[in-house]
Motif scaffolding. Structure first.
Motif, PDB file in Angstrom:
ATOM      1  N   PRO A 398       0.808  -1.235   0.000  1.00 25.63           N
ATOM      2  CA  PRO A 398       0.000   0.000   0.000  1.00 25.63           C
ATOM      3  C   PRO A 398       0.839   1.283   0.000  1.00 25.63           C
ATOM      4  N   GLU A 399       2.149   1.161   0.236  1.00 29.17           N
ATOM      5  CA  GLU A 399       3.011   2.350   0.287  1.00 29.17           C
ATOM      6  C   GLU A 399       3.892   2.479  -0.943  1.00 29.17           C
ATOM      7  N   LEU A 400       4.211   1.319  -1.497  1.00 31.41           N
ATOM      8  CA  LEU A 400       5.232   1.274  -2.541  1.00 31.41           C
ATOM      9  C   LEU A 400       4.885   2.155  -3.739  1.00 31.41           C
ATOM     10  N   LYS A 401       3.593   2.166  -4.088  1.00 30.54           N
ATOM     11  CA  LYS A 401       3.161   2.921  -5.276  1.00 30.54           C
ATOM     12  C   LYS A 401       3.399   4.421  -5.112  1.00 30.54           C
ATOM     13  N   TYR A 402       3.592   4.898  -3.886  1.00 26.40           N
ATOM     14  CA  TYR A 402       3.814   6.332  -3.673  1.00 26.40           C
ATOM     15  C   TYR A 402       5.283   6.734  -3.682  1.00 26.40           C
ATOM     16  N   LEU A 403       6.159   5.741  -3.862  1.00 18.88           N
ATOM     17  CA  LEU A 403       7.588   6.056  -3.811  1.00 18.88           C
ATOM     18  C   LEU A 403       8.052   6.875  -5.005  1.00 18.88           C
ATOM     19  N   GLY A 404       7.304   6.754  -6.116  1.00 19.85           N
ATOM     20  CA  GLY A 404       7.653   7.500  -7.305  1.00 19.85           C
ATOM     21  C   GLY A 404       8.680   6.765  -8.156  1.00 19.85           C
TER      22      GLY A 404
END
Ligand code: PLP
Ligand code: LYS
Length: 404
Positions: A398-404
């Motif tokens: 759920p966090e990985l996609k926000y790493l850019g």
């Protein structure tokens, strides 16, 4: 049933939750039988162990579900509990949760404040659908259990006083959008004394009688909550028969269905938490056994200083000496037991933590980026996975996609 814990740990890895489904079924049947002769609904408290397969087996036996979030309502219905056996309780329900519960047409919503009654009425009106309700009465009875799990005193946030309950029933009865069908109380968890239960039941039964006499409300459901205690160590517990009799003795002459919401009683002693020893260490005079399970897997010892029986899966040589059984989490409060007598333990030895089937996995977390344990069911001598072990990828997705 005797279980081959070593084989289970070998097959599924550790830390691991194992549930004896035959034992869970027996608990359900004993409790149902205790109310024989009276219309009753055993509405399993999903929070105790919310694994879909656990809920499904109770649903298959005819149980209902006591839910405290819309997530639990969805879980229960997904597991096969029919809508007319689903109850939604809890002190703080969001509007969207109330809306969905009404739309799903569940048995009833348990109201815990006058303000909540107002919200439910408003939402029912918006939907153009009548909401069946029950009111949780706080009878101000000391359940004589751990203060963190006591709920039936005015000091606790749960339920409403008798006078407020009366006002709420009058208001609900007059509303075109509310149908009062039940009354509810739940004085606490891990109850081992019968008198407080009988007293609370008496108070609430009197209220039911006076509601009928004074305003002509005929309630259909007398919901006694959950709370039946189990033996963790050496507690003297209440038998289901005595429990049922205590409640039924307060209901003579009343045609009302008893609803009971047991959680712990249904699953606690049917569950085991398996953890392997990583190391032994000695800090001065203090002995520590470090294991691969931690407070993120089973928080009851840290949170309530709860006792769980812990035993090596195989017999060990050597004298038992007291040890703190601790996990790898970076908190001094991360322990499964303190000063617990254990023989000398070696790397990879397996420990079995008993009475872990309720409020075990469900209260788990991912603290320290630890994936939650796998869950396994054992039924009629066969074992099967009922929840995958959480992987690192599961945790970061759920966090990985926000790493850019
Ligand atoms: C309203 C209600 N019903 C049922 C339960 C289940 O309790 P227990 O697991 O002690 O049976 C709880 C939790 O204490 C609860 O708050
Ligand atoms: N989670 C608690 C009990 C609270 C019951 C929920 N109202 C326990 O482990 O004992």
């Amino acid at each position: 049933m005797s279980m081959d814990f070593n084989a289970l740990a070998e097959t599924y890895g550790t830390p691991l939750y194992v549930y004896d489904f035959d034992a869970m079924r027996a608990q359900y049947e004993t409790l149902k039988e205790a109310f024989r002769g009276r219309k009753s609904l055993i509405s399993y408290a999903v929070k105790a162990n919310s694994n879909l397969s656990v809920v499904k087996q109770f649903a298959d036996l005819g149980a209902g579900a006591d839910c405290v979030s819309i997530g639990e309502v969805r879980r229960a219905m997904m597991a096969g509990v029919p809508k007319y056996k689903v109850i939604f309780s809890g002190v703080g329900k969001r509007d969207d949760e109330i809306r969905e519960a009404i739309e799903r047409d569940i048995l009833y919503i348990n109201l815990e404040s006058e303000a909540e009654l107002g919200r439910v009425e408003m939402i029912a009106q918006e939907l153009g659908q009548v909401a069946r309700i029950s009111i949780r009465v706080n009878p101000n009875i000391d359940p004589k259990t751990h203060p963190y799990i006591s709920t039936g005193l005015h000091d606790n946030k749960f339920g409403v006083e008798i006078d407020a309950a009366k006002r709420m029933y009058i208001r609900a009865n007059a509303s075109e959008w509310l149908e009062p069908v039940g009354i509810h109380f739940h004085i606490g968890s891990q109850l081992t004394e019968l008198d407080p239960i009988r007293e609370a039941s008496e108070i609430v039964a009197d209220l039911v009688r006076s509601l009928k006499a004074a305003i002509g409300i005929e309630l259909k459901f007398f919901d006694i909550g959950g709370g039946l205690g189990i033996r963790y160590k050496d507690e003297t517990t209440i038998t289901p028969y005595d429990y049922a009799q205590a409640v039924l003795s307060t209901l003579t002459g009343m045609d009302i269905t008893v609803v009971c919401e047991p959680g712990r009683f249904m699953t606690a002693n049917a569950g085991y938490f398996l953890t392997r020893v990583l190391y032994e260490k000695q800090n001065g005079a203090k002995r520590f056994v470090v294991v691969d399970g931690a407070m993120n897997d089973l928080i009851r010892p840290s949170l309530y200083s709860a006792y769980h029986r812990i035993a090596p899966a195989t017999a060990h040589e050597g004298d038992e000496t007291p040890a703190d059984i601790v996990g790898p989490v970076c908190e001094s409060g991360d322990f499964l037991a303190k000063e617990y007598p254990l023989p000398p333990m070696a790397h990879n030895d397996l420990l079995v933590v008993h009475s872990a089937g309720a409020y075990g996995f469900g209260m788990g977390s991912n603290y320290n980026t630890r994936g939650r344990a796998a869950e396994v069911a054992v039924e009629a001598g066969a074992d099967r996975l009922i929840r995958d072990r959480e992987s690192f990828e599961d945790l970061v997705a759920p966090e990985l996609k926000y790493l850019g």
